[in-house]
Design a protein around this motif. Structure first.
Motif, PDB file in Angstrom:
ATOM      1  N   ARG A 230      55.143  -7.458  37.749  1.00  0.00           N
ATOM      2  CA  ARG A 230      56.278  -6.832  37.069  1.00  0.00           C
ATOM      3  C   ARG A 230      56.859  -7.858  36.110  1.00  0.00           C
ATOM      4  NH1 ARG A 230      60.686  -3.211  37.950  1.00  0.00           N
ATOM      5  NH2 ARG A 230      61.869  -3.290  36.002  1.00  0.00           N
ATOM      6  N   ARG A 231      56.884  -7.544  34.843  1.00  0.00           N
ATOM      7  CA  ARG A 231      57.347  -8.487  33.833  1.00  0.00           C
ATOM      8  C   ARG A 231      58.800  -8.186  33.458  1.00  0.00           C
ATOM      9  NH1 ARG A 231      52.198  -9.220  29.652  1.00  0.00           N
ATOM     10  NH2 ARG A 231      50.736 -10.032  31.226  1.00  0.00           N
ATOM     11  N   ILE A 232      59.664  -9.154  33.706  1.00  0.00           N
ATOM     12  CA  ILE A 232      61.087  -9.019  33.381  1.00  0.00           C
ATOM     13  C   ILE A 232      61.325  -9.633  32.003  1.00  0.00           C
ATOM     14  CG2 ILE A 232      63.436  -9.495  34.136  1.00  0.00           C
ATOM     15  CD1 ILE A 232      61.782  -7.851  36.111  1.00  0.00           C
ATOM     16  N   VAL A 234      62.843 -11.471  28.866  1.00  0.00           N
ATOM     17  CA  VAL A 234      63.841 -12.529  28.704  1.00  0.00           C
ATOM     18  C   VAL A 234      63.988 -12.837  27.219  1.00  0.00           C
ATOM     19  CG1 VAL A 234      64.411 -14.941  29.181  1.00  0.00           C
ATOM     20  CG2 VAL A 234      63.383 -13.540  30.966  1.00  0.00           C
ATOM     21  N   HIS A 252      58.917 -13.385  29.061  1.00  0.00           N
ATOM     22  CA  HIS A 252      59.122 -12.577  30.263  1.00  0.00           C
ATOM     23  C   HIS A 252      58.960 -13.448  31.510  1.00  0.00           C
ATOM     24  CE1 HIS A 252      54.708 -12.473  29.737  1.00  0.00           C
ATOM     25  NE2 HIS A 252      54.685 -12.488  31.074  1.00  0.00           N
ATOM     26  N   THR A 327      65.172 -16.675  43.301  1.00  0.00           N
ATOM     27  CA  THR A 327      65.770 -15.970  42.166  1.00  0.00           C
ATOM     28  C   THR A 327      67.022 -16.677  41.664  1.00  0.00           C
ATOM     29  OG1 THR A 327      66.952 -14.542  43.747  1.00  0.00           O
ATOM     30  CG2 THR A 327      64.853 -13.730  42.865  1.00  0.00           C
ATOM     31  N   VAL A 341      68.450 -11.976  30.483  1.00  0.00           N
ATOM     32  CA  VAL A 341      67.763 -10.689  30.565  1.00  0.00           C
ATOM     33  C   VAL A 341      68.591  -9.683  29.776  1.00  0.00           C
ATOM     34  CG1 VAL A 341      66.963  -8.859  32.101  1.00  0.00           C
ATOM     35  CG2 VAL A 341      66.819 -11.249  32.832  1.00  0.00           C
ATOM     36  N   THR A 350      72.327 -11.779  36.914  1.00  0.00           N
ATOM     37  CA  THR A 350      70.881 -11.884  36.701  1.00  0.00           C
ATOM     38  C   THR A 350      70.152 -12.139  38.013  1.00  0.00           C
ATOM     39  OG1 THR A 350      71.205 -12.725  34.459  1.00  0.00           O
ATOM     40  CG2 THR A 350      69.078 -13.139  35.480  1.00  0.00           C
ATOM     41  N   PHE A 353      69.993  -8.954  40.028  1.00  0.00           N
ATOM     42  CA  PHE A 353      69.007  -8.046  39.453  1.00  0.00           C
ATOM     43  C   PHE A 353      67.589  -8.470  39.831  1.00  0.00           C
ATOM     44  CE2 PHE A 353      66.049  -7.308  35.898  1.00  0.00           C
ATOM     45  CZ  PHE A 353      66.022  -5.916  35.904  1.00  0.00           C
ATOM     46  N   LEU A 354      67.319  -9.771  39.724  1.00  0.00           N
ATOM     47  CA  LEU A 354      65.994 -10.285  40.103  1.00  0.00           C
ATOM     48  C   LEU A 354      65.724 -10.075  41.591  1.00  0.00           C
ATOM     49  CD1 LEU A 354      65.878 -13.645  38.085  1.00  0.00           C
ATOM     50  CD2 LEU A 354      64.776 -11.469  37.509  1.00  0.00           C
ATOM     51  N   ILE A 357      64.662  -6.380  42.086  1.00  0.00           N
ATOM     52  CA  ILE A 357      63.293  -6.159  41.606  1.00  0.00           C
ATOM     53  C   ILE A 357      62.280  -6.825  42.532  1.00  0.00           C
ATOM     54  CG2 ILE A 357      61.691  -6.516  39.698  1.00  0.00           C
ATOM     55  CD1 ILE A 357      63.861  -4.464  39.128  1.00  0.00           C
TER      56      ILE A 357
END
Length: 422
Positions: A230-232, A234, A252, A327, A341, A350, A353-354, A357
């Motif tokens: 899964r690519r977040i 940035v 990302h 994270t 992000v 952030t 959120f990480l 995910i």
């Protein structure tokens, strides 16, 4: 893959690394045939049975049921590594070492080595007690048992050294490649067993074809999950320093679906051996009582064992992922370097959120590992045959092969850049 190997073979340095790794494999397989003195090997198979010990026998390359000096394999080293990594989450000293860079990693490596010897010694004592009836009558005294324990511990320590040699002077991760070599070495014996099943009409040829198709599907699934991430997104803010503008680029954060690899399965398997080993020691030949009940419910096919096994895989997957992917540190590093992000404030929002995910991605990875680990049980229930080489073995083999090929390709890419610069 074949073209990368051919290109690597043409480069002298890479060729020497590959040859050195193959030489270590030869030493490993030679040692896997050196027996522990004072043991009646003919009784080992009956005492170990066809439960989780069969899985450890596959990892050790058949050394466990032959009870050679490498009978315990490299599992104590893996367990020591996992324990040290988990301690970084709760013990400030280990967390400090992790953040000290190369010097801290050297100290942690040294601690893992000592932990490996301690765990190997304890595991050797347990195995020796389980197999005490296989000790020859003329060797049944304290010093003979101590010699067996020391021999098994020394075998694991020697394997650890071989793995570190591969990492330092060979190609790939040495410990992973030792496990890889042990599993692959069992393929000819497995093929011979399947051939005997077909000749004796114990297994229908169509069932073998079905297994082949299933194995291909599993390999494809393993590659898909191992490479899946899964690519977040940035974004880095622009900074003006003097007359130059820095930042502004997009990148990302890759979150792998299977961040923990095969570690949770190995750790869960090793952990669940303990109650069964202790119960066998107290149960002896008895078929009734509390100890006999523990032996029964911790059998490889028992539903209670399968449920506990699955739960442990999920727990260890989450623990190991949390230990290796912090994270909070990722969010702090982004904030320090001006990254964010899109749609989220830097810092705590952030990190939260990480966390969300990562939790979802890890659940998918844990479910995948549990399904892979339970495949031999399902196959044994359907065919009535004991399946030692299952999804976990395929996961290790495919995962190690992918990582090793990535290392070879990175070496090749570096050589190409050097040639361009010259």
């Amino acid at each position: 893959m074949l073209s990368s190997l051919a290109a690597a073979w043409k480069i002298k340095e890479l060729r020497q690394k590959i040859l050195f790794t193959l030489m270590i494999f030869v030493v490993f397989r030679a040692g896997a045939h050196v027996p522990v003195p004072g043991i009646d090997v003919t009784q080992i198979g009956a005492l170990l049975g066809s439960d989780i010990w069969g899985y450890l026998d596959v990892i050790s390359g058949g050394a466990l049921k032959q009870f050679t000096v490498f009978a315990m394999g490299i599992v104590p080293y893996i367990n020591a590594s996992i324990i040290v990594q988990l301690l970084t989450m709760v013990v400030p000293y280990f967390e400090k070492l992790q953040k000290e860079g190369p010097e801290g990693r050297k100290k942690m490596t040294q601690i893992i080595r000592y932990g490996t010897v301690v765990l190997a010694f304890a595991q050797a004592i347990g195995i020796t007690f389980v197999l005490r009836t296989a000790v020859l009558p003329e060797h049944q005294n304290f010093f003979s048992y101590l010699a067996i324990v020391i021999t098994l511990t020394a075998g694991t320590a020697f394997l650890m050294w071989l793995g570190e040699l591969i990492t330092e002077k060979g190609i790939g991760n040495g410990i992973s490649l030792i496990i890889f070599a042990g599993i692959v070495s069992r393929v000819p014996a497995g093929a011979r067993t399947v051939y005997e099943y077909i000749v004796n009409k114990t297994m229908h040829p169509l069932l073998l074809l079905l297994f082949g198709v299933l194995a291909l599907l599993v390999i494809a699934g393993i590659v898909y999950i191992q490479e899946g991430q899964r690519r977040i997104p940035v974004q880095y803010a622009k900074r003006v320093v003097g007359r130059k503008v820095y930042g502004g680029q997009s990148t990302h954060i890759p979150m792998k679906i299977n961040q923990a690899g095969v570690i949770p399965i190995i750790f869960a398997s090793s952990f669940l051996i303990l109650p069964q080993t202790i119960a066998k020691f107290f149960a002896g030949e008895n078929t009734v009582g509390v100890a006999a009940w523990f032996v029964k419910i911790f059998g490889f096919q028992h539903p209670v064992y399968l449920v506990i096994y699955t739960i442990f895989i999920f727990l260890f997957t989450y623990f190991y992922t949390a230990a290796t992917f912090n994270t909070g540190d990722v969010a702090d590093n982004l904030k320090k370097h001006g990254g964010f992000v899109p749609g989220l404030r830097p810092g705590k929002p952030t990190a939260e959120f990480l966390d969300r995910i990562l939790s979802r991605v890890t659940f998918a990875g844990a479910a995948f590992l549990a399904a892979i680990a339970l495949m031999p049980n399902l196959a044994s229930a359907i065919t009535g045959q004991s399946i030692g080489f299952g999804g976990t073995s395929l996961l290790i083999v495919v995962g190690v092969a992918l990582e090793t090929m990535k290392q070879i390709e990175s070496h090749l890419l570096m050589r190409h850049y050097q040639g361009f610069m010259r």
